[in-house]
Design an enzyme around this catalytic site. Sequence first.
Site, PDB file in Angstrom:
ATOM      1  N   LYS A  87      -3.099 -25.445  20.914  1.00  0.00           N
ATOM      2  CA  LYS A  87      -1.734 -25.959  21.082  1.00  0.00           C
ATOM      3  C   LYS A  87      -1.415 -26.251  22.549  1.00  0.00           C
ATOM      4  CE  LYS A  87      -0.037 -23.778  16.869  1.00  0.00           C
ATOM      5  NZ  LYS A  87      -1.394 -23.484  16.378  1.00  0.00           N
ATOM      6  N   LYS A  93       1.073 -21.857  27.292  1.00  0.00           N
ATOM      7  CA  LYS A  93      -0.339 -21.477  27.309  1.00  0.00           C
ATOM      8  C   LYS A  93      -1.156 -22.405  28.217  1.00  0.00           C
ATOM      9  CE  LYS A  93      -2.124 -18.616  25.253  1.00  0.00           C
ATOM     10  NZ  LYS A  93      -2.397 -17.202  25.637  1.00  0.00           N
TER      11      LYS A  93
END
Length: 639
Positions: free
Chosen positions: A417, A429
Amino acid sequence: MTTGRTASTILNLPRVAKRLVVLATDASLCVLTVWLAFYLRLGDFVSLSGPPSKAVLYSIALALPIFMIGGLYRAIFRYSGGPALMAITRATAIYGLLYAALFTAYSFDGVPRTVGLIQPILLLLAIGISRAAAGYWLGGAYKNLLKRSTLPKVLVYGAGNSGQQLAAAMAHSHDMRVVGFLDDDVRLQGHVINGLRIHSPVDLSNLVGSLAISDVLLALPSISRKRRNEIINTMLAARVSVRTLPSVTELAQGKISTSDLRELDIDDLLGREMVHSDDSLLLAHTEGKVILVTGAGGSIGSELCRQLLRLKPKTLLLIELSEFALYEIHQELTPIAAETETTLVPLLCSVQDYPRMCEIISTWQPYSVYHAAAYKHVPLVEHNPIEGIKNNLIGTLQVAKAATGKVAKFVLISTDKAVRPTNIMGASKRLAEMVLQGLAGHVHGQTIFSMVRFGNVLGSSGSVVPKFREQIKNGGPITLTHPEITRYFMTIPEAAQLVLQAAAMSRGGDLFVLDMGEPVKIIDLAKRMIELSGLTLKDTDNEDGDIEIEITGLRPGEKLFEELLIGDNPQSTIHPRILTANETFLPWNVFENKLNTLQSALDSNDVSQVRSLLLELVSGYQPDGPIVDWLTLAQAQKS
């Protein structure tokens, strides 16, 4: 033969045979009580030949017809109670009057008249005790037999050692009843093993109807995943639920039992074999060393801990914010750690707490850190963006800074993702990856930083597999956000193993990407799970189906398709399932200034500025909707 099996054998006899057994028993009791009556009268045991034989013959000739007329052989004496005992008393009383009258009114040489009085009393006691004992003995057996007859009937696929062990373990199961085997070996088909016939798998559909089969248990622990998938495909049309045994390596210790059975996970259908890591390489970076795992109670973190223990570290530090999760994983790992002589240290700690992380690392001086702590649920992080970024980005930054120069290796668990994200979780992230990329170039090998990026893992918290299974168990519907949504999948053990392998290969600043195989359409996964449960899909083509799939619409920040690479330049490594990617990032001195600005926006809860900074910093970040932060929306409503 055990008493339980004897009782079951008697209960399975035809009704006529059962009555003959009881008649023979009563006749024997007549003989026994006459013999005892002589003993009580004479004080000595006598032979029942000659004159005493008349007492025996008259007893049998009177008792059996009276008992028949009295209905003693029509009653099911395993249910004997008050009415049955009253019937015995009446019949025996009539018998006693006739028997006593016969031997007191007429004189029989060699037979004392008092035998005619004593024997009926003894016979009443003997018949009563026999019926009570039979009720106790056969009643329990009958209940067990009746209960087993109502259990779901199952077939064991595989008549080898594993199948035979499983069938034996289930002989007294209260959950299901094995009625036969399935096996591909034509030499075995038609034979009987321990009373269970071996059938051909091609006959499964017919057997489901004729034997009322509800489940098939796969007892083929050593076959390949591809072969298992082929077998499962052949069984789908039969509409049976499929369960399986773990792999042969998981069954290496001890015999197979019913507790080894598990629901057939979708990972059994991925259709590719697991490639094992180089244990010698892993041992060199783990055995006898101190290892730290953040997010140790999570799906990936806990599996990393399990696999690290197999490699015999000296000390394993478990970092976890959730008290319950830390308690659970510590309890699970304690017996394993005792076997490997590893010291387990459970530590409650937030990865954002820089001073505590510094103290922990300074105290235990770990060789490597596996940073698995993260908020990963896309909709939750989208609705709580500030906390999501603090945990995923700032938490990574603080742990990495605490580890710099003190830890040999630092490994970040990342996600697909992070590639061209449409959500806060993915963007945070990617920023975490950029932190390690920047630090790797800044510290010049003082600590080897690396990242491992992969997609969804099956069975993790929030995974669709346990969610779908629960929805199927409850009768549906299965909820799906979009019919075209597609994801990469990997099993948790495989992902953790590849993370360890990648960490061992890291040289500094590496971004490893795991080969996830082919992407899977979630709607196909849902349909497959319905079929593997022995049920059918309910849709416009099948209005009488069992489980319906309900489309609910994409959630905030959710993508239809996930990607593993930002660029198109992956490089192979010595492991066939691990690639490396070279992706652009900001120099640390530039990036650190941007992070300071972002930190200020986070501290002031300025979601708009945070989003603007993410758009500037994260390549490909394209939010697909307005801000949905709960706090921002609530404050807007008040103003």
